[in-house]
Scaffold this motif. Sequence first.
Motif, PDB file in Angstrom:
ATOM      1  N   ASP A 304       0.827  -1.211   0.000  1.00  0.00           N
ATOM      2  CA  ASP A 304       0.000   0.000   0.000  1.00  0.00           C
ATOM      3  C   ASP A 304       0.859   1.258   0.000  1.00  0.00           C
ATOM      4  O   ASP A 304       0.564   2.231  -0.703  1.00  0.00           O
ATOM      5  CB  ASP A 304      -0.932   0.009   1.216  1.00  0.00           C
ATOM      6  CG  ASP A 304      -2.042  -1.018   1.107  1.00  0.00           C
ATOM      7  OD1 ASP A 304      -2.319  -1.468  -0.033  1.00  0.00           O
ATOM      8  OD2 ASP A 304      -2.624  -1.389   2.139  1.00  0.00           O
ATOM      9  N   THR A 305       1.909   1.263   0.817  1.00  0.00           N
ATOM     10  CA  THR A 305       2.823   2.407   0.862  1.00  0.00           C
ATOM     11  C   THR A 305       4.250   1.887   0.802  1.00  0.00           C
ATOM     12  O   THR A 305       4.537   0.746   1.179  1.00  0.00           O
ATOM     13  CB  THR A 305       2.637   3.228   2.151  1.00  0.00           C
ATOM     14  OG1 THR A 305       2.921   2.405   3.292  1.00  0.00           O
ATOM     15  CG2 THR A 305       1.208   3.771   2.244  1.00  0.00           C
ATOM     16  N   TRP A 306       5.161   2.745   0.333  1.00  0.00           N
ATOM     17  CA  TRP A 306       6.544   2.352   0.117  1.00  0.00           C
ATOM     18  C   TRP A 306       7.479   3.419   0.647  1.00  0.00           C
ATOM     19  O   TRP A 306       7.158   4.614   0.619  1.00  0.00           O
ATOM     20  CB  TRP A 306       6.813   2.131  -1.366  1.00  0.00           C
ATOM     21  CG  TRP A 306       6.030   1.001  -1.966  1.00  0.00           C
ATOM     22  CD1 TRP A 306       4.720   1.000  -2.336  1.00  0.00           C
ATOM     23  CD2 TRP A 306       6.535  -0.308  -2.257  1.00  0.00           C
ATOM     24  NE1 TRP A 306       4.349  -0.221  -2.845  1.00  0.00           N
ATOM     25  CE2 TRP A 306       5.450  -1.046  -2.816  1.00  0.00           C
ATOM     26  CE3 TRP A 306       7.771  -0.928  -2.120  1.00  0.00           C
ATOM     27  CZ2 TRP A 306       5.595  -2.370  -3.225  1.00  0.00           C
ATOM     28  CZ3 TRP A 306       7.915  -2.240  -2.525  1.00  0.00           C
ATOM     29  CH2 TRP A 306       6.837  -2.956  -3.068  1.00  0.00           C
ATOM     30  N   GLN A 307       8.647   2.979   1.104  1.00  0.00           N
ATOM     31  CA  GLN A 307       9.697   3.901   1.519  1.00  0.00           C
ATOM     32  C   GLN A 307      10.986   3.511   0.781  1.00  0.00           C
ATOM     33  O   GLN A 307      11.319   2.324   0.665  1.00  0.00           O
ATOM     34  CB  GLN A 307       9.952   3.828   3.032  1.00  0.00           C
ATOM     35  CG  GLN A 307       8.737   4.155   3.891  1.00  0.00           C
ATOM     36  CD  GLN A 307       7.794   2.975   4.025  1.00  0.00           C
ATOM     37  OE1 GLN A 307       8.236   1.823   4.143  1.00  0.00           O
ATOM     38  NE2 GLN A 307       6.493   3.253   3.989  1.00  0.00           N
ATOM     39  N   ARG A 308      11.695   4.528   0.326  1.00  0.00           N
ATOM     40  CA  ARG A 308      12.978   4.274  -0.329  1.00  0.00           C
ATOM     41  C   ARG A 308      14.019   3.942   0.737  1.00  0.00           C
ATOM     42  O   ARG A 308      14.125   4.630   1.755  1.00  0.00           O
ATOM     43  CB  ARG A 308      13.424   5.480  -1.141  1.00  0.00           C
ATOM     44  CG  ARG A 308      14.743   5.256  -1.868  1.00  0.00           C
ATOM     45  CD  ARG A 308      15.070   6.407  -2.800  1.00  0.00           C
ATOM     46  NE  ARG A 308      16.341   6.186  -3.475  1.00  0.00           N
ATOM     47  CZ  ARG A 308      16.839   6.969  -4.431  1.00  0.00           C
ATOM     48  NH1 ARG A 308      16.148   8.047  -4.814  1.00  0.00           N
ATOM     49  NH2 ARG A 308      18.009   6.700  -4.978  1.00  0.00           N
ATOM     50  N   MET A 309      14.783   2.888   0.534  1.00  0.00           N
ATOM     51  CA  MET A 309      15.843   2.499   1.461  1.00  0.00           C
ATOM     52  C   MET A 309      17.116   3.268   1.107  1.00  0.00           C
ATOM     53  O   MET A 309      17.621   3.154  -0.022  1.00  0.00           O
ATOM     54  CB  MET A 309      16.080   0.984   1.396  1.00  0.00           C
ATOM     55  CG  MET A 309      14.898   0.177   1.889  1.00  0.00           C
ATOM     56  SD  MET A 309      15.187  -1.621   1.916  1.00  0.00           S
ATOM     57  CE  MET A 309      15.257  -1.990   0.174  1.00  0.00           C
ATOM     58  N   THR A 310      17.615   4.039   2.049  1.00  0.00           N
ATOM     59  CA  THR A 310      18.775   4.887   1.789  1.00  0.00           C
ATOM     60  C   THR A 310      19.855   4.800   2.857  1.00  0.00           C
ATOM     61  O   THR A 310      20.969   5.278   2.643  1.00  0.00           O
ATOM     62  CB  THR A 310      18.342   6.366   1.676  1.00  0.00           C
ATOM     63  OG1 THR A 310      17.692   6.760   2.896  1.00  0.00           O
ATOM     64  CG2 THR A 310      17.398   6.571   0.509  1.00  0.00           C
ATOM     65  N   ASN A 311      19.552   4.216   4.005  1.00  0.00           N
ATOM     66  CA  ASN A 311      20.495   4.223   5.131  1.00  0.00           C
ATOM     67  C   ASN A 311      21.672   3.294   4.828  1.00  0.00           C
ATOM     68  O   ASN A 311      21.589   2.093   4.986  1.00  0.00           O
ATOM     69  CB  ASN A 311      19.792   3.800   6.412  1.00  0.00           C
ATOM     70  CG  ASN A 311      20.634   4.055   7.650  1.00  0.00           C
ATOM     71  OD1 ASN A 311      21.777   4.484   7.552  1.00  0.00           O
ATOM     72  ND2 ASN A 311      20.054   3.802   8.817  1.00  0.00           N
ATOM     73  N   GLY A 312      22.783   3.892   4.392  1.00  0.00           N
ATOM     74  CA  GLY A 312      23.954   3.127   4.004  1.00  0.00           C
ATOM     75  C   GLY A 312      24.044   2.873   2.516  1.00  0.00           C
ATOM     76  O   GLY A 312      25.055   2.344   2.039  1.00  0.00           O
ATOM     77  N   LEU A 313      23.018   3.246   1.758  1.00  0.00           N
ATOM     78  CA  LEU A 313      23.005   3.080   0.305  1.00  0.00           C
ATOM     79  C   LEU A 313      23.278   4.414  -0.380  1.00  0.00           C
ATOM     80  O   LEU A 313      22.992   5.473   0.170  1.00  0.00           O
ATOM     81  CB  LEU A 313      21.647   2.531  -0.152  1.00  0.00           C
ATOM     82  CG  LEU A 313      21.235   1.170   0.393  1.00  0.00           C
ATOM     83  CD1 LEU A 313      19.841   0.810  -0.097  1.00  0.00           C
ATOM     84  CD2 LEU A 313      22.240   0.093  -0.016  1.00  0.00           C
ATOM     85  N   PRO A 314      23.789   4.403  -1.592  1.00  0.00           N
ATOM     86  CA  PRO A 314      24.023   5.668  -2.300  1.00  0.00           C
ATOM     87  C   PRO A 314      22.711   6.356  -2.654  1.00  0.00           C
ATOM     88  O   PRO A 314      21.691   5.702  -2.895  1.00  0.00           O
ATOM     89  CB  PRO A 314      24.780   5.228  -3.556  1.00  0.00           C
ATOM     90  CG  PRO A 314      24.405   3.799  -3.752  1.00  0.00           C
ATOM     91  CD  PRO A 314      24.223   3.244  -2.374  1.00  0.00           C
ATOM     92  N   THR A 315      22.764   7.668  -2.687  1.00  0.00           N
ATOM     93  CA  THR A 315      21.576   8.460  -3.042  1.00  0.00           C
ATOM     94  C   THR A 315      21.850   9.387  -4.221  1.00  0.00           C
ATOM     95  O   THR A 315      20.968  10.144  -4.620  1.00  0.00           O
ATOM     96  CB  THR A 315      21.109   9.303  -1.841  1.00  0.00           C
ATOM     97  OG1 THR A 315      22.179  10.131  -1.387  1.00  0.00           O
ATOM     98  CG2 THR A 315      20.639   8.405  -0.695  1.00  0.00           C
ATOM     99  N   ASP A 316      23.045   9.345  -4.784  1.00  0.00           N
ATOM    100  CA  ASP A 316      23.358  10.173  -5.950  1.00  0.00           C
ATOM    101  C   ASP A 316      22.738   9.558  -7.195  1.00  0.00           C
ATOM    102  O   ASP A 316      22.114   8.497  -7.154  1.00  0.00           O
ATOM    103  CB  ASP A 316      24.874  10.315  -6.098  1.00  0.00           C
ATOM    104  CG  ASP A 316      25.557   8.966  -6.232  1.00  0.00           C
ATOM    105  OD1 ASP A 316      25.494   8.389  -7.334  1.00  0.00           O
ATOM    106  OD2 ASP A 316      26.127   8.466  -5.227  1.00  0.00           O
ATOM    107  N   ASP A 317      22.927  10.240  -8.318  1.00  0.00           N
ATOM    108  CA  ASP A 317      22.307   9.793  -9.569  1.00  0.00           C
ATOM    109  C   ASP A 317      23.125   8.737 -10.306  1.00  0.00           C
ATOM    110  O   ASP A 317      22.641   8.166 -11.290  1.00  0.00           O
ATOM    111  CB  ASP A 317      22.098  10.985 -10.503  1.00  0.00           C
ATOM    112  CG  ASP A 317      21.011  11.920 -10.000  1.00  0.00           C
ATOM    113  OD1 ASP A 317      20.310  11.536  -9.042  1.00  0.00           O
ATOM    114  OD2 ASP A 317      20.892  13.030 -10.550  1.00  0.00           O
TER     115      ASP A 317
END
Length: 797
Positions: A304-317
Amino acid sequence: MNATLTRHRRSIAAAAILALVTAVTLIASLVSAGDQDSLATTTPTGPMELPDEWMAAQRMSDGSTEISAATYNSARSEADKIAQRTRSVYRHLAEQDWEFFGPSNIGGRIVDIAVDPEVDDQIFIAAASGGVWKSSDAGMTYESVWPDSWVQGMGAVAMTSDGVLFAGSGEAQPGGGSITFGGNGVYRSTDRGETWEHLGLEDSHAIARFAIDPSDEDRIFAAAAGNLFTPGGERGVYLTEDGGDTWTQVLAPLNDTTGATEVVIDPDNPDRVYAAMWDHLREPHQRTYGGPGSSLWRSDDGGDTWQRMTNGLPTDDDQGRWGLALAPSNPDRLYAYVGTALGPFRAFYRSDDGGDTWTQTPVTAAQASQSTFSWWFGKIFVDPEDQNHVFLMGVNLMRSTNGANSFSSSSGVHADQHKMVWDPKVPNRVYLGNDGGMYRSDTNGVSGSWTKATYEPYTQFYSVDVAETNPVLHVGGTQDNGCNRGYNGVGGPWNSIGCGDGLQVIIHPEDPTIVFGCSQYGSCYRSENSGGTPRQNIGPGQTTSARRNWFTPLQFDPSNPDVMYYAGNIVNRSTDNGRTWTAISPDLTDGGPNDPAGYPWGTITAVAAAPTDGDKLYAGTDDGNMWWTDDLGENWNQVDADQIPGTWVTRIAVHPDDADIAYATFSGFRSGSDRPHVMVTQDGGKSWTDIGKGLPDAPVNSVIPTSDGLLVVGTDVGVFMSAWNGGEWAALGADLPMAAVMYMRYHEPSRQLTAATFGRGIYDIEVPKCRAASTKLPLRNPGSGVTGVLASCRGAQ
């Protein structure tokens, strides 16, 4: 106005063209042309080369992006209408049967596998451009369970615990020496492939993965990758809660060039779902295989809802395609890896808390085995019984026993890995699909434990030739499976005869022990041992050209088998059967560019010599030019650009009785215009007329005029026949699968026509004799073939 050039000139003024530039560096090395005369069931070496985009380049040679599933569906619909009329009007043509010649021991790219939970030793597989197949003997032999007349490009298969089978059409791996053949959505079979029904997601283009909720198997997630060539459409993660009858998008992409390539359900907590998104677009002038849309996501409420996993993962393009996997024995253990936007491996990650936090592991690019095209793989698989036993798909199959802290190769399989699945009914049994087909290990995938399937009739062919002295003898070039020899009759085993990717392969017209084989970009050989060693090299070191096409033309002169032609951007001629070569033309293209980091645009793609005049040659290029010479290259004459479509010239064939009559075929889509796919000249190349009206709007890849007045063309959607002067077109034969026909060879004495399909192997048919009033039908009225030779096939015996 025609331009004339002498062969002593070595350049022409460059014209502005749309460059087909890629963003990654080509790997220069090819597989060693060592002695590979054993049966092709031996393990080939790899990697082959950066997966090229030759087929995509053809179809987009005019800048079009109309390579959608809808475009192909329209072309297939047109082909079906021609077939229906053929059955009604030209019964004799429709009653001819195509016979599968082989091979069955080579294999081809497999992108997904589903183990039947109820039937022992039964699995279903998705062949990249060959439909869905079933094995009932633990993966050793396969039979098709997919309609031959439907789209053959596949991306995913999955099966519920009570045996309902789902298939997602359209391949999610771009490139690979080929176009990504798109699909038209999701299909369901309730009788294990006996019958199928279409369920929707028609505009998804490619389904990369299914995930079935183990607590409610009517709830199924589908990862829709989207159209590689056109933004928009049905992309992201979709959910059905009624077994596939209806679908709802539950995770939308961040932009219109991003699609979902992975979706995974936590088996202990089905409300927790993970997804991988990939930002990718293939344009005529560049390839963008990463960007801001590439990302990993989690839902804790069933989608139903989603969150992007970013803790420790890259967030650049600078993120390319993500691979994502969950350990079934400990669903809090997750593994992920990502490439850069340009393609090389970037980093490997692990989470031990269900994706809340991530830690980069010490895995190196060499251990990952992604080469420069990590987007070709995008898959990780975890042993269901051991959270630390991990397999990473790469050029080599990489295996870790320490939770992805390091990897080593699991040897004994073909290059380029795509799918692994364990059989829950048989401990330690695991299946593997890669570019070479299917493998099975009964010792949990340890190195050297793999057994290759023995019957796999879904090979992707670029070319085929048969021996003029005996048409039972076949050779052909295959995607990622080399050059191969089929000298053992119908259904007999084929032998590997070298090459990396196998492209042009030809047999000497008078001596079938003399075979020429080519790898990509014109790296060819000459063999006097039916393709075996010793081999003499032909290519960049022996011929003159600045650029060579992925499929470099290599042809015999039909008037003299000791004379041969080889073309890069310059035509080369041999008078001693390929031993030595001399350049006989200037650059016949618009000049490039010859960017070492780009596709070698500006190459000759077709050469044809006249059977009745050894001085007469025709040539065509990828940038839409056509040329002819009447004096063996002393002077070259360019066809007026207004006379021809300006798209990629796929093949040229000269009339068997008249050097001034020649046929040319073209790739690309007309997209509603009147641009032709088949043209004829009757005056030696000066003027050209469209005779392809009535054919499906799809690339035409091959053309053959027979001596008794028939004209046969091979297309992306079937084989069709008309008269020499065109007119009404009829479908030739029945039971030819709807895989692209890339090349054809006609053996005049036996009337055997052989077709090389990209995904379903080699087929033969006998071309029927029609009651022609004359075998020298004049071509004074192009387009009137319905009143010519083809009309005589009505009721012919």
